[in-house]
Design a protein around this motif. Structure first.
Motif, PDB file in Angstrom:
ATOM      1  N   GLU A 113       3.011  -6.000  -3.032  1.00 37.28           N
ATOM      2  CA  GLU A 113       3.147  -4.606  -2.611  1.00 37.28           C
ATOM      3  C   GLU A 113       2.060  -4.198  -1.616  1.00 37.28           C
ATOM      4  O   GLU A 113       2.279  -3.404  -0.711  1.00 37.28           O
ATOM      5  CB  GLU A 113       3.139  -3.669  -3.831  1.00 37.28           C
ATOM      6  CG  GLU A 113       1.886  -3.726  -4.688  1.00 37.28           C
ATOM      7  CD  GLU A 113       1.998  -4.765  -5.782  1.00 37.28           C
ATOM      8  OE1 GLU A 113       1.239  -4.690  -6.752  1.00 37.28           O
ATOM      9  OE2 GLU A 113       2.863  -5.662  -5.661  1.00 37.28           O
ATOM     10  N   GLU A 114       0.847  -4.762  -1.775  1.00 38.57           N
ATOM     11  CA  GLU A 114      -0.221  -4.475  -0.826  1.00 38.57           C
ATOM     12  C   GLU A 114       0.087  -5.118   0.526  1.00 38.57           C
ATOM     13  O   GLU A 114      -0.191  -4.537   1.580  1.00 38.57           O
ATOM     14  CB  GLU A 114      -1.549  -4.987  -1.372  1.00 38.57           C
ATOM     15  CG  GLU A 114      -2.037  -4.211  -2.584  1.00 38.57           C
ATOM     16  CD  GLU A 114      -3.318  -4.794  -3.149  1.00 38.57           C
ATOM     17  OE1 GLU A 114      -3.637  -5.964  -2.796  1.00 38.57           O
ATOM     18  OE2 GLU A 114      -4.002  -4.113  -3.931  1.00 38.57           O
TER      19      GLU A 114
ATOM     20  N   LEU B 215       2.577  -2.969   2.234  1.00 38.01           N
ATOM     21  CA  LEU B 215       1.933  -1.784   2.810  1.00 38.01           C
ATOM     22  C   LEU B 215       1.231  -2.132   4.110  1.00 38.01           C
ATOM     23  O   LEU B 215       1.318  -1.394   5.100  1.00 38.01           O
ATOM     24  CB  LEU B 215       0.935  -1.189   1.809  1.00 38.01           C
ATOM     25  CG  LEU B 215       0.080  -0.025   2.322  1.00 38.01           C
ATOM     26  CD1 LEU B 215       0.970   1.166   2.685  1.00 38.01           C
ATOM     27  CD2 LEU B 215      -0.951   0.378   1.262  1.00 38.01           C
TER      28      LEU B 215
ATOM     29  N   ASP C 277       6.471   2.810   2.181  1.00 37.29           N
ATOM     30  CA  ASP C 277       7.109   2.257   0.989  1.00 37.29           C
ATOM     31  C   ASP C 277       6.340   2.685  -0.264  1.00 37.29           C
ATOM     32  O   ASP C 277       6.161   1.906  -1.212  1.00 37.29           O
ATOM     33  CB  ASP C 277       7.189   0.730   1.079  1.00 37.29           C
ATOM     34  CG  ASP C 277       8.178   0.158   0.073  1.00 37.29           C
ATOM     35  OD1 ASP C 277       9.052   0.932  -0.403  1.00 37.29           O
ATOM     36  OD2 ASP C 277       8.065  -1.031  -0.259  1.00 37.29           O
ATOM     37  N   THR C 278       5.851   3.910  -0.232  1.00 30.63           N
ATOM     38  CA  THR C 278       5.116   4.487  -1.359  1.00 30.63           C
ATOM     39  C   THR C 278       5.737   5.836  -1.682  1.00 30.63           C
ATOM     40  O   THR C 278       5.948   6.653  -0.779  1.00 30.63           O
ATOM     41  CB  THR C 278       3.621   4.675  -1.015  1.00 30.63           C
ATOM     42  OG1 THR C 278       3.072   3.407  -0.642  1.00 30.63           O
ATOM     43  CG2 THR C 278       2.854   5.229  -2.203  1.00 30.63           C
ATOM     44  N   ARG C 279       6.004   6.088  -2.930  1.00 26.54           N
ATOM     45  CA  ARG C 279       6.692   7.314  -3.291  1.00 26.54           C
ATOM     46  C   ARG C 279       5.752   8.519  -3.204  1.00 26.54           C
ATOM     47  O   ARG C 279       4.656   8.525  -3.785  1.00 26.54           O
ATOM     48  CB  ARG C 279       7.254   7.220  -4.707  1.00 26.54           C
ATOM     49  CG  ARG C 279       7.934   8.508  -5.167  1.00 26.54           C
ATOM     50  CD  ARG C 279       8.536   8.350  -6.546  1.00 26.54           C
ATOM     51  NE  ARG C 279       9.088   9.607  -7.027  1.00 26.54           N
ATOM     52  CZ  ARG C 279      10.250  10.102  -6.653  1.00 26.54           C
ATOM     53  NH1 ARG C 279      10.991   9.417  -5.781  1.00 26.54           N
ATOM     54  NH2 ARG C 279      10.695  11.242  -7.147  1.00 26.54           N
TER      55      ARG C 279
ATOM     56  N   ALA D 122      -2.232   5.881  -0.558  1.00 31.32           N
ATOM     57  CA  ALA D 122      -1.457   4.666  -0.786  1.00 31.32           C
ATOM     58  C   ALA D 122      -2.362   3.453  -0.951  1.00 31.32           C
ATOM     59  O   ALA D 122      -2.068   2.537  -1.742  1.00 31.32           O
ATOM     60  CB  ALA D 122      -0.473   4.446   0.361  1.00 31.32           C
TER      61      ALA D 122
ATOM     62  N   ARG E  77       2.137  10.790  -6.665  1.00 34.32           N
ATOM     63  CA  ARG E  77       1.623  11.388  -5.423  1.00 34.32           C
ATOM     64  C   ARG E  77       2.518  12.547  -5.024  1.00 34.32           C
ATOM     65  O   ARG E  77       3.744  12.466  -5.144  1.00 34.32           O
ATOM     66  CB  ARG E  77       1.559  10.343  -4.302  1.00 34.32           C
ATOM     67  CG  ARG E  77       0.626   9.171  -4.608  1.00 34.32           C
ATOM     68  CD  ARG E  77       0.676   8.127  -3.517  1.00 34.32           C
ATOM     69  NE  ARG E  77      -0.291   7.056  -3.734  1.00 34.32           N
ATOM     70  CZ  ARG E  77      -0.062   5.974  -4.467  1.00 34.32           C
ATOM     71  NH1 ARG E  77       1.131   5.826  -5.063  1.00 34.32           N
ATOM     72  NH2 ARG E  77      -0.987   5.060  -4.590  1.00 34.32           N
TER      73      ARG E  77
END
Length: 419
Positions: A244-245, A248, A291-293, A326, A340
């Motif tokens: 996931e990182e 990002l 791609d972060t809510r 993020a 968030r």
């Protein structure tokens, strides 16, 4: 950008360096015209009654030339430059007229001697000289002309002065009036020049302040762009340890490449203003790219429009705060769930409030390196550059909230204080 701003600033601020002096010269010319009209009309009525005792038409020519020149002085009251020419001619002709007076009238030997009617024009001649001549020449004229009048008014056919005390009295009185007029004109001109100098200096200082302000804005934009694109992408890639990182980092790098390649503004509104809804849409699109809510909430039912440069800076500051959340809110814990939220609302009826918050790990504000570009340049300086303000609330273990505020009133107050 600076070249364009410099040209625009100079066009607005560089004006006639003799702005006040020109107005004073017009006032002087108008005053001479009015005084010439009043005293000229009085003197003409006296001259038509007394006349000039000379053979043939010379007397008529004497009166016509003198009053014709005075008429030009009066008629040219609206143009100091043209009146200066007429004043020069009238001052010289008047001096010649009073010198010729004993010949034209037989002086005190005339059958019915009377005070020369040219006396009433002496003050006008001195004022004309004060306006048209250089200061030294004007003073000489103002001293000499009344003395000539005083002498020619009391001289007989043999050249003898009959009443010296009268000549001295007339000469002193005429010179005193002329010097007072001269002093007033010089004082007004000197004051006008000082005002023009102060005005030019103020414009120069203002122009310099505007250019310095523009350079500072450009520096903020360049620093923020570099941080938001190149440095942020490199840092995200360097810290990527989990899929996931890495995702990002890829998203941030893709966004960086687009910005650097096109330099297009991320908001779609290209007019002079941007709607609050377009600002929210831009924030939602950025959240999707990360791609972060983020839960994005907008104040319902608003159609507020704000200046486009303001919306641009608020957007860039908010997206940097989103990117920070993020990257750092989870604190490196892969399984940590962070909520968030972004709230965009209207404040003070015509301003914008943006709150970017999360319930992540938070941080101690006192430990932030003052040279960190992400918070100082990309967020705070960007908002301050358009007259807004930023508040940071974060405590270790309790999440982070960044509050961005902008109102037209505060922006105007900030701009006035900076200039």
């Amino acid at each position: 950008m600076l070249d364009g701003l410099d040209r625009s600033t100079l066009n607005r601020t560089i004006t006639d360096s003799r702005f006040s002096l020109v107005r004073i010269e017009r006032l002087i010319a108008t005053s001479i015209g009015v005084i010439g009209l009043v005293f000229g009309a009085q003197t003409l009525s006296i001259a038509l009654g007394a006349g000039v005792v000379v053979p043939g038409v010379l007397g008529s020519v004497y009166v016509c030339v003198l009053f014709g020149t005075l008429g030009a002085v009066i008629l040219l009251w609206f143009s100091p430059r043209l009146q200066r020419i007429a004043n020069t001619a009238f001052a010289l002709l008047y001096l010649g007229a009073i010198a010729y007076w004993p010949v034209a009238t037989a002086g005190v030997d005339a059958p019915n001697p009377a005070e020369p009617w040219t006396w009433y024009l002496c003050a006008i001649a001195c004022a004309a000289a004060a306006q048209a001549f250089r200061p030294v020449l004007a003073v000489i004229y103002i001293v000499v002309t009344p003395a000539v009048y005083g002498i020619t008014g009391v001289i007989d056919s043999t050249g003898q002065i009959i009443r010296a005390e009268v000549a001295l009295q007339n000469a002193l009185y005429g010179s005193m009036i002329g010097l007072v007029i001269f002093a007033l004109i010089m004082t007004f001109r000197h004051a006008a020049r000082r005002v023009d100098q102060a005005r030019s200096a103020a414009f120069a200082r203002y122009d310099d302040a505007v250019r310095q302000h523009a350079r500072e804005l450009e520096r903020i934009q360049v620093d923020a762009l570099v941080h938001d694109t190149v440095l942020a992408s490199l840092q995200a890639a360097d810290r990527a340890r989990r899929p996931e990182e890495a995702s990002l980092a890829v998203s941030m790098a893709s966004d960086a490449i687009k910005r650097l390649a096109t330099l297009d503004d991320p908001l779609s509104d290209v007019g002079e203003t941007a709607s609050l809804q377009s600002l929210v849409s831009g924030l939602e699109a950025y959240a999707a790219a990360l791609d972060t809510r983020f839960d994005v909430v907008i104040d319902p039912g608003t159609d507020l429009a704000i200046p486009y440069p303001v919306a641009q800076n608020l957007y860039l500051a908010a997206t940097q705060a989103m990117a920070n959340s993020a990257q750092h809110a989870a604190g490196g814990a892969a399984a940590a769930e962070v909520h968030r939220r972004i709230v965009v609302a209207v404040c003070d009826s015509d301003g914008v409030a943006i709150d970017i918050s999360d319930d992540g790990v938070g941080f101690d504000r006192l430990t932030i390196d003052p040279n960190r570009l992400g918070l100082r340049v990309s967020i705070i300086e960007r908002v301050v550059a358009v007259g807004g303000s930023v508040e940071l609330d974060s405590t270790p273990g309790e999440g982070t909230t960044i509050s961005i505020r902008w109102t037209p009133a505060e922006a105007r107050a900030t701009e006035g204080a900076s200039l």
